[in-house]
Design a protein around this motif. Structure first.
Motif, PDB file in Angstrom:
ATOM      1  N   TYR A   1     -23.401 -71.190 -64.099  1.00  0.00           N
ATOM      2  CA  TYR A   1     -22.725 -70.705 -65.308  1.00  0.00           C
ATOM      3  C   TYR A   1     -22.958 -69.210 -65.477  1.00  0.00           C
ATOM      4  O   TYR A   1     -24.057 -68.707 -65.215  1.00  0.00           O
ATOM      5  N   SER A   2     -21.926 -68.520 -65.908  1.00  0.00           N
ATOM      6  CA  SER A   2     -22.050 -67.114 -66.285  1.00  0.00           C
ATOM      7  C   SER A   2     -21.913 -67.034 -67.801  1.00  0.00           C
ATOM      8  O   SER A   2     -20.849 -67.338 -68.355  1.00  0.00           O
TER       9      SER A   2
ATOM     10  N   GLN B   1     -17.855 -61.512 -62.478  1.00  0.00           N
ATOM     11  CA  GLN B   1     -18.104 -61.172 -63.874  1.00  0.00           C
ATOM     12  C   GLN B   1     -18.816 -59.837 -63.996  1.00  0.00           C
ATOM     13  O   GLN B   1     -18.522 -59.039 -64.902  1.00  0.00           O
TER      14      GLN B   1
ATOM     15  N   ASN C   1     -18.867 -71.903 -61.943  1.00  0.00           N
ATOM     16  CA  ASN C   1     -18.643 -72.122 -60.512  1.00  0.00           C
ATOM     17  C   ASN C   1     -18.494 -73.629 -60.291  1.00  0.00           C
ATOM     18  O   ASN C   1     -19.472 -74.345 -60.109  1.00  0.00           O
TER      19      ASN C   1
ATOM     20  N   ASN D   1     -18.904 -66.194 -58.808  1.00  0.00           N
ATOM     21  CA  ASN D   1     -18.427 -65.970 -60.160  1.00  0.00           C
ATOM     22  C   ASN D   1     -19.236 -64.908 -60.876  1.00  0.00           C
ATOM     23  O   ASN D   1     -18.700 -64.127 -61.658  1.00  0.00           O
ATOM     24  N   LYS D   2     -20.538 -64.893 -60.642  1.00  0.00           N
ATOM     25  CA  LYS D   2     -21.385 -63.901 -61.298  1.00  0.00           C
ATOM     26  C   LYS D   2     -21.053 -62.492 -60.801  1.00  0.00           C
ATOM     27  O   LYS D   2     -21.064 -61.534 -61.578  1.00  0.00           O
TER      28      LYS D   2
ATOM     29  N   GLU E   1     -18.622 -67.552 -69.921  1.00  0.00           N
ATOM     30  CA  GLU E   1     -17.543 -66.710 -69.424  1.00  0.00           C
ATOM     31  C   GLU E   1     -16.877 -67.292 -68.179  1.00  0.00           C
ATOM     32  O   GLU E   1     -15.675 -67.116 -67.974  1.00  0.00           O
ATOM     33  N   SER E   2     -17.643 -67.971 -67.356  1.00  0.00           N
ATOM     34  CA  SER E   2     -17.076 -68.582 -66.156  1.00  0.00           C
ATOM     35  C   SER E   2     -18.016 -69.660 -65.649  1.00  0.00           C
ATOM     36  O   SER E   2     -19.205 -69.680 -65.989  1.00  0.00           O
TER      37      SER E   2
END
Length: 449
Positions: free
Chosen positions: A279-280, A6, A227, A2-3, A224-225
Motif C-alpha cells: 500500500y502507498s 507515487q 499493488n 507503485n511506490k 493513494e495506490s
C-alpha cells in the motif's frame, strides 16, 4: 513499483524539483562555456569585436544588472503564482491546488529565472582584471541571449496565469487528468455486458464463516495506490485469502485494520510488513489510481459555484458537462471484479469502484445543492440521457433510473412555477424513453444469446 510511481508523482507536484534541475543544467552549461573560453574561444571570437567584444567592467555591470533583474522577476513570478493559488482555493476548491503546483509552465518559469541568476553569478565570478585579464566572451554573450529568453518566458507565464485561473480551464484540466486515469486503470472497453451474479458462488458464500485476522496499518493517511499483484502473490504464498478493509482513496487510521487474512493463526510480522508495503499511503488523495478523486474535485467546484455566496450557475453547468464526459467514459468500461483468483482459488477480496457508486458520487451532492436551480436540473437530465445512451449493463440503467427518480422528487417538491416545471417534465419523459429503449435493447441481446 507503485511506490516509485507515487514518489515520482509527488516530485512532479512540487515547485522545487524541476526548477532545481534547470538550475543544475545552467551550472553545467556555464562551466562548459567558460571552459571553451579558456581553451581558446576568446581568440576565435575576437574576429567579431562588435558582437563579442566587451571589457571586464562592462561584462560585470551587465551581468550584475541581469542577475538582479532575474531575482526581481522571480519574486514577481512567485507572487503571481501564490495569488493564483489563493484565488483558486477561495473561488473553487483547495483540492485543485495540486494541479496548479504540477503546472509545467510555472515550474519551468521559476527554474528559468533561477537558472539565469545562477548563470550570471558564476560568469561574474570568473571575470579577471589586471595582468591575469580574462573575460569569458562566449559565456557573457550567451547571458545576453538568455535575458531575451527570460523576457519571452515571462510574457508567456503572464498569459498562462491569466488563462489557468479561468473556471473552464481548471475544470477541463481535472477532467482530462481523470479520463487519463480511467484509460490507464480501465483500458478494456465493451459494447454489452450482462450483470455478474457472484452471490451463488459457494466459495464466496463461505467467506463469513472463516476466521479473519486483521493486519494493522503502520501509518495514518489516504490510500493513494495498491499493488494488486503483490497482494495476489502474497496470498498465494501463505495460502490464504486477503480481504481489503479500505479501498483506494479511503482514509486509514494507524493501528486499525488495513486488510484481513483468513488464517487459523495470527500472521507473523514479516507478513504484516509485506502487506503494508503493498500500500502507498500519503497525506492526500491522488487521481493516479483514484478517478473518484477527480470526480470529487469537479463536484466540489460545482457545489462552491452553487453556494449563495458565489451563485455561479455557468460554472456549475460546466462541471455537470465534464462530469457527463467522465461518466460516458466509465459507462463503456469493464470494471474489475472484487473477487480475484489465482487459478481456481479465490485469493483477494478487493474493494473496487463501480459505475453505480461513481454515478452517485458525481451527481448526488450537486442535485442537493441545486434543488431550485432549473438550469442545473435540466443539465443533469441531459447528462443522464447521454450517459444512458452509452450504458452497457442493466445495472447502469437501474442506477440512472434511480437518479431520475430523485430528480423527479426534487421537481415535485421544489419547482412550483408551471413554466419551469413543464420543460423539466418534458425532459424527464425523454430520458425515461431513452432508458427504456436501452433496456429493451439489453433484453433483446439476452434473448438472442
Amino acid at each position: 513499483m507503485n511506490k516509485l510511481t507515487q514518489f515520482w508523482d509527488n516530485l512532479r507536484s512540487g515547485f522545487w524539483f524541476l526548477p532545481f534541475l534547470i538550475v543544475l543544467s545552467s551550472i553545467v552549461y556555464v562551466v562548459i562555456l567558460i571552459q571553451m573560453d579558456y581553451a581558446g574561444g576568446n581568440r576565435w571570437l575576437a574576429q567579431w569585436p562588435r558582437v563579442f567584444g566587451v571589457t571586464a567592467e562592462g561584462a560585470r555591470d551587465m551581468l550584475s544588472t541581469l542577475a538582479s533583474s532575474m531575482m526581481s522577476v522571480m519574486g514577481i513570478t512567485f507572487s503571481m503564482t501564490l495569488l493564483a493559488l489563493a484565488l483558486a482555493s477561495s473561488q473553487y476548491t483547495s483540492r485543485v491546488l495540486r494541479n496548479f503546483m504540477r503546472s509545467r509552465v510555472t515550474q519551468v518559469t521559476l527554474g528559468t529565472f533561477a537558472g539565469i541568476f545562477v548563470y550570471c553569478l558564476i560568469v561574474m565570478h570568473t571575470i579577471r582584471t589586471g595582468d591575469a585579464l580574462f573575460v569569458p566572451s562566449m559565456a557573457v554573450f550567451f547571458a545576453f541571449i538568455l535575458s531575451f529568453g527570460g523576457i519571452a518566458v515571462l510574457i508567456f507565464f503572464i498569459h498562462h496565469i491569466a488563462s489557468s485561473i479561468q473556471a473552464s480551464t481548471i475544470i477541463a484540466s481535472v477532467a482530462h487528468e481523470t479520463i487519463a486515469s480511467i484509460n490507464r486503470l480501465l483500458p478494456e472497453k465493451q459494447d454489452y455486458e450482462a450483470d455478474e451474479d457472484e452471490s451463488q458462488n459457494p466459495i464466496i458464500d463461505s467467506l463469513d464463516e472463516r476466521t479473519w485476522y486483521p493486519v494493522p496499518s503502520v501509518v495514518s493517511g489516504y490510500i493513494e495506490s495498491v499493488n494488486n499483484d503483490a497482494l495476489l502473490h502474497l496470498a498465494e504464498d501463505i495460502r490464504t485469502i486477503v480481504r481489503m478493509e479500505h479501498g483506494i482513496g479511503a482514509f486509514v487510521v494507524q493501528d486499525t485494520a488495513l486488510v484481513s487474512l483468513a488464517l487459523t493463526y495470527p500472521p507473523d510480522q514479516s507478513t504484516v510488513d509485506a502487506l503494508n508495503a503493498a500500500y502507498s499511503i500519503g497525506r492526500h488523495r491522488s487521481v493516479e489510481q483514484d478517478p473518484a478523486f477527480g470526480i470529487r474535485q469537479i463536484v466540489d467546484m460545482a457545489i462552491k459555484a452553487l453556494s449563495p455566496g458565489v451563485n455561479d450557475t455557468s460554472t456549475a453547468v460546466m462541471c455537470v458537462d465534464y462530469l457527463t464526459s467522465i461518466m460516458v467514459q466509465l459507462a463503456g468500461r469493464k470494471f474489475p471484479s472484487s473477487h480475484r483468483y489465482k487459478g481456481e482459488t479465490l485469493r483477494v477480496v478487493a474493494i473496487v469502484p463501480s459505475f453505480e457508486g461513481l454515478l452517485a458520487e458525481a451527481f448526488d451532492q450537486i442535485r442537493g445543492s441545486a434543488e431550485t436551480n432549473v438550469a442545473i436540473l435540466a443539465r443533469m437530465l441531459s447528462a443522464f440521457n447521454t450517459i444512458g445512451s452509452m450504458a452497457i449493463r442493466p445495472s447502469h440503467i437501474r442506477a440512472l433510473n434511480e437518479q431520475l427518480r430523485y430528480i423527479e422528487e426534487v421537481v415535485d417538491r421544489c419547482i412550483e412555477a408551471s413554466h419551469d416545471r413543464a420543460p423539466l417534465e418534458k425532459r424527464l419523459s425523454e430520458v425515461r424513453e431513452t432508458l427504456e429503449i436501452q433496456s429493451t435493447s439489453f433484453a433483446g441481446k439476452v434473448s438472442s444469446s
